[in-house]
Design an enzyme around this catalytic site. Structure first.
Site, PDB file in Angstrom:
ATOM      1  N   HIS A 426       0.837  -1.204   0.000  1.00 57.77           N
ATOM      2  CA  HIS A 426       0.000   0.000   0.000  1.00 57.77           C
ATOM      3  C   HIS A 426       0.867   1.247   0.000  1.00 57.77           C
ATOM      4  CE1 HIS A 426       0.061   1.595   4.235  1.00 57.77           C
ATOM      5  NE2 HIS A 426       0.411   0.358   4.544  1.00 57.77           N
ATOM      6  N   ASP A 437       6.544   2.588   7.080  1.00 56.98           N
ATOM      7  CA  ASP A 437       5.185   2.106   6.835  1.00 56.98           C
ATOM      8  C   ASP A 437       4.384   3.164   6.091  1.00 56.98           C
ATOM      9  OD1 ASP A 437       2.696   0.935   6.868  1.00 56.98           O
ATOM     10  OD2 ASP A 437       2.399   1.164   9.024  1.00 56.98           O
ATOM     11  N   GLU A 474      -5.198   1.563   2.575  1.00 54.13           N
ATOM     12  CA  GLU A 474      -4.951   0.451   3.494  1.00 54.13           C
ATOM     13  C   GLU A 474      -5.068   0.882   4.939  1.00 54.13           C
ATOM     14  OE1 GLU A 474      -2.293  -2.154   6.074  1.00 54.13           O
ATOM     15  OE2 GLU A 474      -2.346   0.010   5.737  1.00 54.13           O
ATOM     16  N   GLU A 475      -4.563   2.073   5.244  1.00 56.75           N
ATOM     17  CA  GLU A 475      -4.486   2.483   6.642  1.00 56.75           C
ATOM     18  C   GLU A 475      -5.863   2.614   7.287  1.00 56.75           C
ATOM     19  OE1 GLU A 475      -1.993   2.286   8.267  1.00 56.75           O
ATOM     20  OE2 GLU A 475      -0.180   2.955   7.240  1.00 56.75           O
ATOM     21  N   ASP A 503       4.429  -4.720   3.443  1.00 60.28           N
ATOM     22  CA  ASP A 503       3.921  -3.465   4.000  1.00 60.28           C
ATOM     23  C   ASP A 503       5.161  -2.640   4.315  1.00 60.28           C
ATOM     24  OD1 ASP A 503       2.516  -1.446   5.362  1.00 60.28           O
ATOM     25  OD2 ASP A 503       1.004  -2.833   6.083  1.00 60.28           O
ATOM     26  N   HIS A 585       9.021   4.821  15.151  1.00 63.08           N
ATOM     27  CA  HIS A 585       7.878   5.644  15.543  1.00 63.08           C
ATOM     28  C   HIS A 585       6.694   5.336  14.626  1.00 63.08           C
ATOM     29  CE1 HIS A 585      11.415   7.796  17.089  1.00 63.08           C
ATOM     30  NE2 HIS A 585      10.615   8.311  18.010  1.00 63.08           N
TER      31      HIS A 585
END
Length: 791
Positions: A426, A437, A474-475, A503, A585
């Site tokens: 994504h 990410d 996606e999130e 991912d 983070h």
């Protein structure tokens, strides 16, 4: 008789036998019948290859879209089969190992992480990604659009209020309170990290959170898991009408809100406690980012609170794609009714400190409540509730709209159109950065595609079709991938061999893999070909330094719709944090290009290592004449799941019940038969592989080629559809979107995978009828898989 006028004129005429018109007539009749039979047989033999086998046209390197012209034409997919087409497989492997570039990966990451790219607000990135893929040689690259329901932040506030009167009543008006502490709800702008100070940086918020304005006493609920809330209820802690303050971790954030809502709480605040950071903390002497590897105290984890364990995707179109004009469902059962917001531990400190001395301490509870990383900051982790004179004012304003999102889809057509491998990552992020990410995965995927483009330019054509996907949304709730799978489900159910997901490619130095057991073998072989970036001994591969564990797929990334809904064997791999690696983070502004370039993957070696692993895994699956699966690994995994569940059930229920005993006996018997069948099937596949490798069948024995290829197709169909045999059309109880009887996200964990979820949930609920029901369903599916392999 005397002749007269009345007498008939009769006489005897002697006729000689009729002479044959042609000589050798019997021979001619035989030849006529034989030729007619030969014509019929020829027509049949001509139609068989046209209708049973893929259509090919090998002239001038054209696409394989022409029919066979003669019955003795080769039934094989292409002239070089079982070898690779265009270039040898060894050359393809060499390209995939040597093309990925650290310089290129850094360049792609710098682009993706340079600005905001929230779902539905990243069309420019989608178009840029499509254009790059076309430049790499994937001409068939396009945008797939869906109209989805989601939210964007408007305003928020969290303030700690204290009564100005010692005699303040429990329900006193807010005007009698003064602000003791106003949370910033912002992450610090860092001079060293440019994207942290962007004017258009994204506020801290939760996807699919409810709008609300509430003021109430608050309770510390540990991690806010279902079991934590149960502990509080058992301890007679008052929860109704309160605001929960929960640590991130030990379960999906949405379930912290869901359970709080069920118990009558009116809001949830979540923060990242240094307890989850292990050794790398300020308390242990490490400086916080950007000066050092510890967590920056102002970092905030954004994220979704949609009830993913019930169903992913657009909550208004569950089970079908969110195309323009699609009917919309009421989403209220899939998103919270109470507001929630994320905060930093810097903002959480005054709130937690103000609970000191109120209610029992967390140390009075079980081992899951122990610890806490802010004790050195004068936090005693008392439960509360806070006294009536101390309340939280929580404001959360969200705008809900239906808006387009954009998947990028690229296709390399293979010789076999009905055998497809999908590879995806994504693109959207909660922040301006997202260097880990998801965009370490985006950078790696670009290098995978660029590598295959180099192979195409050298004349390679894949045996099986490859589909690349850059998902959007996606999130929020796996939006782009779920809607795409729902739209193309009939085709995927027929053609998909596997889905390969990345991912984050790089968060740390530890390689980890989660996969359907069918894929264990191919992953293990691929990582043995790639040099490890963190070698302790020269020449070590990723396999050499890997712990060897395959985790169970649950949810939380784009494999979910493929594995749990469509029954397509899936995997997710990446390099994740080791205990001694710098703190990552998660969903914070500090997941930035600067952090990645300084701490996460300084040399960008983990990005390219992951790209090589993904590319090689795909190449093996795409080019192996027989699909490179292990059915035995699947059956053995099922046997281990049954053992584990039986052991857990023994410790938690009356295992002497005839229902439970019968359930486990039936499953053990069914799995045992499946194990025997998979061993035989894998042996057949191995022997067939040797046969096709050694085969040198002359053209005039074409029927032997037909037999051989039919057997290959039968074995490949056996592997391709095996995972689908474990789908239950009615789905799981209470969450029917999840169709797989073996794998699903845990109903109260969210991301973590549950094994035989229907059965386990019935056991946990001590529901004997449910145990009987799911024992019957699972046994039926296992037996169907056994019969499928033995057909």
């Amino acid at each position: 008789m005397p002749l007269s006028e009345q007498t008939p004129l009769l006489t005897t005429v002697h006729v000689i036998p009729q002479q044959p018109r042609y000589r050798h007539s019997t021979l001619r009749r035989f030849i006529t019948i034989a030729l007619a039979a030969l014509l019929i047989v020829s027509v049949v033999l001509f139609l068989i290859p046209i209708n049973w086998f893929p259509h090919h046209n090998w002239e001038d390197g054209a696409d394989d879209d022409g029919p066979w012209s003669l019955p003795w034409s080769s039934p094989y997919p292409h002239k070089a089969w079982p070898a690779s087409q265009g270039i040898p497989f060894e050359e393809l492997q060499d390209i995939l190992l040597n093309t990925p570039s650290e310089v290129k990966a850094r360049h792609w990451s710098e682009y993706y992480a340079s600005g905001p790219h929230l779902a539905g607000k990243n069309l420019t990135q989608a178009l840029w990604t499509r254009d790059r893929w076309q430049e790499f040689g994937i001409a068939d690259s396009s945008i797939a659009t869906y109209d989805v329901y989601l939210n964007y932040p408007v305003d928020h506030r969290l303030a700690l209020l204290e009564s100005s009167s010692q005699n303040e009543q429990r329900n006193g008006p807010p005007s009698t309170y003064e602000v003791k502490y106003e949370c910033s709800l912002e992450e610090d702008v860092l001079d060293e990290d440019p994207t942290t100070g962007l004017d258009d940086r994204i506020p801290t918020f939760h996807g699919y959170s409810a709008s609300g304005d509430v003021t109430a006493q608050y309770v510390y609920v540990n991690y806010g898991s279902h079991w934590d809330y149960d502990d509080l209820v058992k301890a007679n802690v008052s929860l109704e009408g309160k605001i929960a303050i929960a640590k991130y971790g030990h379960g999906f954030r949405a379930l912290k809100v869901k359970r709080a809502q069920e118990l009558g709480m009116i809001g949830v605040v979540m923060y990242s406690d240094p307890q989850t950071d292990g050794e790398i903390t300020e308390e242990n002497g490490y400086k916080p980012y950007p000066e050092g590897p510890a967590r920056n105290p102002s970092s905030v984890q954004r994220g979704s609170v949609e009830f993913l364990a019930t169903a992913p995707g657009d909550p208004t179109t569950i089970g079908y794609p969110s195309k323009p004009g699609a009917p919309r469902q009421d989403p209220s059962e899939l998103i919270p009714h109470i507001p929630s917001i994320p905060i930093s531990y810097k903002d959480a400190l005054p709130i937690l400190q103000s609970l000191n001395g109120h209610g029992p301490p967390a140390s009075d509870f079980n081992e899951w409540w122990q610890g806490g990383g802010l004790g050195y900051k004068n936090v005693s982790y008392n439960i509360g509730p806070s006294p009536p004179s101390l309340k939280l004012h929580l404001v959360n304003k969200q705008e809900y709209i239906t808006t387009p999102i954009w998947n990028v889809i690229g296709i390399i057509n293979g010789t076999l159109a009905d055998e497809v491998v999908v590879i995806g990552n994504h693109r959207d992020a909660w922040i301006a950065g997202g260097a880990s990410d998801p965009n370490s995965g985006s950078a790696a995927l670009n290098e995978v595609i660029r590598s295959f483009g180099v192979a195409l330019a050298k004349g390679w054509k894949p045996l099986r079709t490859i589909v690349f996907a850059s998902w959007d949304g996606e999130e929020y709730s796996l939006l782009g991938s779920t809607e795409w799978v729902e739209e193309y489900l009939p085709w995927l159910s027929n053609a998909a061999v596997a889905y390969l997901n990345v991912d984050p490619a790089a968060q740390g130095s530890r390689f980890a893999a989660a996969a359907a057991p069918l894929l264990n073998k191919v992953i293990t072989e691929a990582i043995a070909l790639v040099q490890s970036p963190n070698q302790t001994t020269a020449g070590q591969t990723v396999r050499d330094v890997w712990d060897g564990e395959f985790k169970t797929l649950g949810s939380g990334s784009d494999f979910t719709a493929f594995q749990d809904f469509a029954g397509i064997p899936s995997m997710m791999i990446g390099f994740f944090k080791n205990p001694h690696d710098p703190i990552y983070h998660y969903h914070s502004n500090y997941d930035s290009f600067h952090w990645m370039d300084t701490y996460g993957d300084k040399g960008w070696y983990y990005h390219t290592a992951l790209a090589k692993i993904m590319a090689l895994t795909a190449a093996i699956l795409v080019e192996s004449p027989i699909i490179h699966f292990s059915a035995t690994d699947y059956a053995n995994s099922l046997a281990s799941y049954v053992r584990d569940i039986k052991e857990e059930a023994t410790n938690s229920i009356n295992s002497n019940s005839m229902v439970y005993q019968a359930a486990f006996q039936n499953l053990e018997l069914a799995v045992g038969k499946l194990q025997e069948a998979t061993v035989r099937f894998d042996q057949r596949a191995t022997l067939l592989g040797k046969e096709i490798a050694d085969a040198n069948i002359p053209w005039w024995k074409w029927w032997q080629k037909v037999r051989l290829y039919l057997e290959v197709r039968k074995i490949n169909d056996g592997y391709k559809y095996l995972e689908r045999k474990f789908l239950h059309e009615d789905g799981l109880d209470g969450r029917s979107w999840y169709k797989h009887v073996v794998y699903a996200p845990g109903i109260w964990t969210g991301y973590a995978g549950a094994k035989f979820p229907g059965l386990v949930e019935a056991i946990d609920a001590k529901d004997e009828k449910g145990v009987e029901k799911w024992n019957s369903i699972i046994k039926e599916k296992i037996n169907a898989a056994t019969e499928w392999l033995e057909r």
